[in-house]
Write a protein that holds these residues in place. Structure first.
Motif, PDB file in Angstrom:
ATOM      1  N   UNK A 187     -99.282  -8.090   0.503  1.00  0.00           N
ATOM      2  CA  UNK A 187     -97.893  -8.568   0.576  1.00  0.00           C
ATOM      3  C   UNK A 187     -97.027  -7.716   1.506  1.00  0.00           C
ATOM      4  N   UNK A 188     -97.312  -6.429   1.587  1.00  0.00           N
ATOM      5  CA  UNK A 188     -96.467  -5.549   2.389  1.00  0.00           C
ATOM      6  C   UNK A 188     -96.995  -5.281   3.803  1.00  0.00           C
ATOM      7  N   UNK A 189     -98.305  -5.330   3.971  1.00  0.00           N
ATOM      8  CA  UNK A 189     -98.881  -4.966   5.273  1.00  0.00           C
ATOM      9  C   UNK A 189     -99.124  -6.183   6.161  1.00  0.00           C
ATOM     10  N   UNK A 190     -99.732  -7.218   5.638  1.00  0.00           N
ATOM     11  CA  UNK A 190    -100.091  -8.357   6.474  1.00  0.00           C
ATOM     12  C   UNK A 190     -98.908  -8.938   7.249  1.00  0.00           C
ATOM     13  N   UNK A 191     -97.777  -9.252   6.603  1.00  0.00           N
ATOM     14  CA  UNK A 191     -96.682  -9.884   7.349  1.00  0.00           C
ATOM     15  C   UNK A 191     -96.182  -9.042   8.521  1.00  0.00           C
ATOM     16  N   UNK A 192     -96.281  -7.751   8.420  1.00  0.00           N
ATOM     17  CA  UNK A 192     -95.795  -6.865   9.480  1.00  0.00           C
ATOM     18  C   UNK A 192     -96.587  -7.033  10.774  1.00  0.00           C
ATOM     19  N   UNK A 193     -97.828  -7.542  10.654  1.00  0.00           N
ATOM     20  CA  UNK A 193     -98.709  -7.585  11.826  1.00  0.00           C
ATOM     21  C   UNK A 193     -99.065  -9.009  12.271  1.00  0.00           C
ATOM     22  N   UNK A 194     -98.402 -10.002  11.709  1.00  0.00           N
ATOM     23  CA  UNK A 194     -98.700 -11.377  12.109  1.00  0.00           C
ATOM     24  C   UNK A 194     -98.599 -11.559  13.619  1.00  0.00           C
ATOM     25  N   UNK A 195     -97.484 -11.148  14.201  1.00  0.00           N
ATOM     26  CA  UNK A 195     -97.262 -11.375  15.630  1.00  0.00           C
ATOM     27  C   UNK A 195     -98.273 -10.610  16.478  1.00  0.00           C
ATOM     28  N   UNK A 196     -98.519  -9.366  16.117  1.00  0.00           N
ATOM     29  CA  UNK A 196     -99.453  -8.530  16.888  1.00  0.00           C
ATOM     30  C   UNK A 196    -100.853  -9.121  16.902  1.00  0.00           C
ATOM     31  N   UNK A 197    -101.217  -9.803  15.828  1.00  0.00           N
ATOM     32  CA  UNK A 197    -102.562 -10.335  15.698  1.00  0.00           C
ATOM     33  C   UNK A 197    -102.669 -11.801  16.091  1.00  0.00           C
ATOM     34  N   UNK A 198    -101.617 -12.333  16.703  1.00  0.00           N
ATOM     35  CA  UNK A 198    -101.683 -13.693  17.217  1.00  0.00           C
ATOM     36  C   UNK A 198    -100.963 -14.732  16.399  1.00  0.00           C
ATOM     37  N   UNK A 199    -100.265 -14.309  15.349  1.00  0.00           N
ATOM     38  CA  UNK A 199     -99.502 -15.241  14.534  1.00  0.00           C
ATOM     39  C   UNK A 199    -100.268 -15.717  13.315  1.00  0.00           C
ATOM     40  N   UNK A 200     -99.537 -16.319  12.368  1.00  0.00           N
ATOM     41  CA  UNK A 200    -100.145 -16.792  11.132  1.00  0.00           C
ATOM     42  C   UNK A 200    -101.197 -17.865  11.390  1.00  0.00           C
ATOM     43  N   UNK A 201    -100.974 -18.675  12.423  1.00  0.00           N
ATOM     44  CA  UNK A 201    -101.930 -19.747  12.717  1.00  0.00           C
ATOM     45  C   UNK A 201    -103.313 -19.171  13.041  1.00  0.00           C
ATOM     46  N   UNK A 202    -103.330 -18.100  13.850  1.00  0.00           N
ATOM     47  CA  UNK A 202    -104.609 -17.473  14.190  1.00  0.00           C
ATOM     48  C   UNK A 202    -105.259 -16.843  12.965  1.00  0.00           C
ATOM     49  N   UNK A 203    -104.442 -16.193  12.149  1.00  0.00           N
ATOM     50  CA  UNK A 203    -104.987 -15.582  10.933  1.00  0.00           C
ATOM     51  C   UNK A 203    -105.544 -16.649   9.990  1.00  0.00           C
ATOM     52  N   UNK A 204    -104.865 -17.783   9.925  1.00  0.00           N
ATOM     53  CA  UNK A 204    -105.363 -18.859   9.067  1.00  0.00           C
ATOM     54  C   UNK A 204    -106.706 -19.411   9.551  1.00  0.00           C
ATOM     55  N   UNK A 205    -106.904 -19.442  10.857  1.00  0.00           N
ATOM     56  CA  UNK A 205    -108.209 -19.856  11.391  1.00  0.00           C
ATOM     57  C   UNK A 205    -109.304 -18.904  10.921  1.00  0.00           C
ATOM     58  N   UNK A 206    -108.968 -17.623  10.941  1.00  0.00           N
ATOM     59  CA  UNK A 206    -109.936 -16.620  10.510  1.00  0.00           C
ATOM     60  C   UNK A 206    -110.232 -16.776   9.021  1.00  0.00           C
ATOM     61  N   UNK A 207    -109.173 -16.941   8.227  1.00  0.00           N
ATOM     62  CA  UNK A 207    -109.360 -17.101   6.786  1.00  0.00           C
ATOM     63  C   UNK A 207    -110.186 -18.347   6.475  1.00  0.00           C
ATOM     64  N   UNK A 208    -109.951 -19.434   7.198  1.00  0.00           N
ATOM     65  CA  UNK A 208    -110.735 -20.658   6.997  1.00  0.00           C
ATOM     66  C   UNK A 208    -112.206 -20.425   7.317  1.00  0.00           C
ATOM     67  N   UNK A 209    -112.467 -19.632   8.381  1.00  0.00           N
ATOM     68  CA  UNK A 209    -113.856 -19.373   8.752  1.00  0.00           C
ATOM     69  C   UNK A 209    -114.592 -18.587   7.673  1.00  0.00           C
ATOM     70  N   UNK A 210    -113.801 -17.885   6.820  1.00  0.00           N
ATOM     71  CA  UNK A 210    -114.379 -17.108   5.725  1.00  0.00           C
ATOM     72  C   UNK A 210    -114.360 -17.884   4.408  1.00  0.00           C
ATOM     73  N   UNK A 211    -113.856 -19.129   4.443  1.00  0.00           N
ATOM     74  CA  UNK A 211    -113.778 -19.932   3.239  1.00  0.00           C
ATOM     75  C   UNK A 211    -112.694 -19.452   2.289  1.00  0.00           C
ATOM     76  N   UNK A 212    -111.649 -18.861   2.819  1.00  0.00           N
ATOM     77  CA  UNK A 212    -110.567 -18.281   2.010  1.00  0.00           C
ATOM     78  C   UNK A 212    -109.321 -19.142   2.097  1.00  0.00           C
ATOM     79  N   UNK A 213    -108.412 -18.954   1.149  1.00  0.00           N
ATOM     80  CA  UNK A 213    -107.132 -19.660   1.179  1.00  0.00           C
ATOM     81  C   UNK A 213    -106.296 -19.171   2.350  1.00  0.00           C
TER      82      UNK A 213
END
Length: 337
Positions: free
Chosen positions: A309-335
Motif C-alpha cells: 500500500x505504501x511502496x507500490x503507488x510511489x513507483x507506478x510512473x517510474x515502472x511504466x504506469x499501472x497499466x504496465x504493472x497490471x499486464x505483469x500481474x495478469x501474466x502471473x495470474x494475480x489480481x
C-alpha cells in the motif's frame, strides 16, 4: 620492377597479417566476469555454468575468468565500467542495475514475485525481454542470463523478529536502492544504505545489526559468523542478472554473439535447478551452525499490507504506469491493481 613486386608483396602480406590480428574470429579472447558474491554462491554457480557452456559453444576458442567477492569494484561500479566497455561481464543483484535502468525496479517491488515460478515467468517471458531491451537502451549493458537466488530473508545479531514492531531499534543494512529503502520505511524503520563490499565488516563491527539476503548468500558470505537470527520473510525474490557490455557484445562476430546468448540460457536453466537442489540443505546447515529461524507471527499479512500500500503507488510512473504493472500481474495470474 623487382623492387615494385617485392613492395606489393610486402604490403599485401602486412594487410593480411593486420586483418588476421584484428579479427575476433582468429584471436582467442578471455572475457572478464565480475562477481559480487563469494565462491559457492548462486552467482558463482551461474558464472561457472556460463563459462563452461560458452567455452563449449566456441570450441574452446574463447574462455572466461571470474573475479569473485567484488574484486573488480562494487556492483554498481561494474555496471558503469561495462557500459563504457571497460569490463566484459558482471553478475550482480538486480537492485544495483535499477539506478541505471529504472524499469527493472519492477523486479524489486515488495511481494511482486511470490515463487521461483513467478521469477522464471517474468524473466523468461515478454517482461524479461523488455527489460533486456531497456537495459541496453538505458545503461549500455545487455542482460544475457539470470541468477535465481531465492527469497531475501532478514538476519540480525540482536533478537528474534516475529512481527514488525520487533524491528524497532534494529539497524538494518540495505542496498542503495530506493524501493528497498522505502519498503523498510513502510515497516517503520529507517534502514542504513551500505555497499555490498562493506556489509560483512559493517555487521562484524556493529555498524549495522542486520541485513536481508537469500539463504544461499547468507551461507556463502559466512554471515552465520556475525548473525544469529533469521526471519523467514518472503518480500523479495532475489534475481541477479549476468550483464554484458553492449559495446563489447557488438564487437563480437555473429557466431560469438550467438554463443554468448545460448550459454546464458544454459546457465539460467542451471541456476533454477541448482536453487531447488541446494536451498533446503543450506537452511539446515545454517541451523547446525547456530542460527535460529523464526517465522513471522501470524503470517506475513501485516508486512505485505504496509509494503504494497505504501511502496507500490510511489513507483507506478517510474515502472511504466499501472497499466504496465497490471499486464505483469495478469501474466502471473494475480489480481490487478
Amino acid at each position: 620492377m623487382i623492387f615494385k613486386q617485392r613492395f606489393v608483396k610486402s604490403v599485401s602480406l602486412a594487410l593480411c597479417l593486420g586483418a588476421a590480428m584484428a579479427s575476433p574470429q582468429v584471436l582467442a579472447k578471455t572475457f572478464r566476469i565480475a562477481v559480487g558474491d563469494a565462491a559457492g554462491s548462486a552467482q558463482h554457480q551461474l558464472g561457472l555454468k556460463f563459462s563452461e557452456a560458452f567455452a563449449e559453444k566456441t570450441d574452446g576458442k574463447h574462455d572466461t575468468q571470474m573475479f569473485l567477492n567484488g574484486q573488480l569494484g562494487d556492483e554498481q561500479a561494474t555496471v558503469n565500467d561495462a557500459s563504457m566497455g571497460l569490463l566484459d561481464f558482471s553478475i550482480l543483484a538486480i537492485n544495483n542495475v535499477t539506478p541505471f535502468s529504472p524499469s527493472v525496479g519492477v523486479l524489486t517491488l515488495p511481494y511482486m514475485m511470490q515463487s521461483l515460478d513467478d521469477a522464471v515467468t517474468l524473466t523468461q517471458g515478454e517482461v524479461g525481454q523488455q527489460l533486456v531491451e531497456n537495459t541496453v537502451r538505458d545503461a549500455g549493458v545487455r542482460i544475457v542470463g539470470w541468477t535465481y537466488t531465492g527469497f531475501r530473508v532478514l538476519t540480525n545479531s540482536q533478537k528474534p523478529v516475529e512481527k514488525l514492531s520487533d524491528l524497532q531499534g534494529l539497524k538494518i543494512r540495505v542496498p542503495n536502492n530506493e524501493i528497498m529503502i522505502d519498503t523498510y520505511r513502510a515497516w517503520g524503520i529507517n534502514p542504513t544504505p551500505m555497499a555490498w563490499s562493506e556489509t560483512f565488516t559493517g555487521l562484524q563491527m556493529g555498524v549495522v545489526d542486520g541485513q536481508d539476503n537469500p539463504y544461499i548468500t547468507v551461507s556463502s558470505m559466512k554471515f552465520d559468523e556475525v548473525q544469529k537470527y533469521i526471519t523467514n520473510i518472503r518480500y523479495l525474490f532475489s534475481i541477479e542478472p549476468l550483464v554484458m557490455s553492449e559495446a563489447v557484445f557488438q564487437e563480437q562476430p555473429e557466431d560469438v554473439q550467438q554463443a554468448i546468448l545460448e550459454a546464458g540460457k544454459v546457465a539460467t536453466k542451471h541456476s533454477a535447478e541448482w536453487l531447488v537442489a541446494q536451498e533446503d540443505k543450506i537452511k539446515t546447515e545454517l541451523v547446525e551452525k547456530g542460527m535460529e529461524i523464526t517465522e513471522p507471527a501470524g503470517g506475513e499479512q501485516e508486512w505485505i499490507d504496509k509494503a504494497v500500500s505504501q511502496v507500490w503507488p510511489k513507483y507506478y510512473d517510474q515502472l511504466g504506469g499501472k497499466e504496465e504493472l497490471n499486464k505483469i500481474l495478469k501474466s502471473l495470474g494475480r489480481d490487478t491493481i
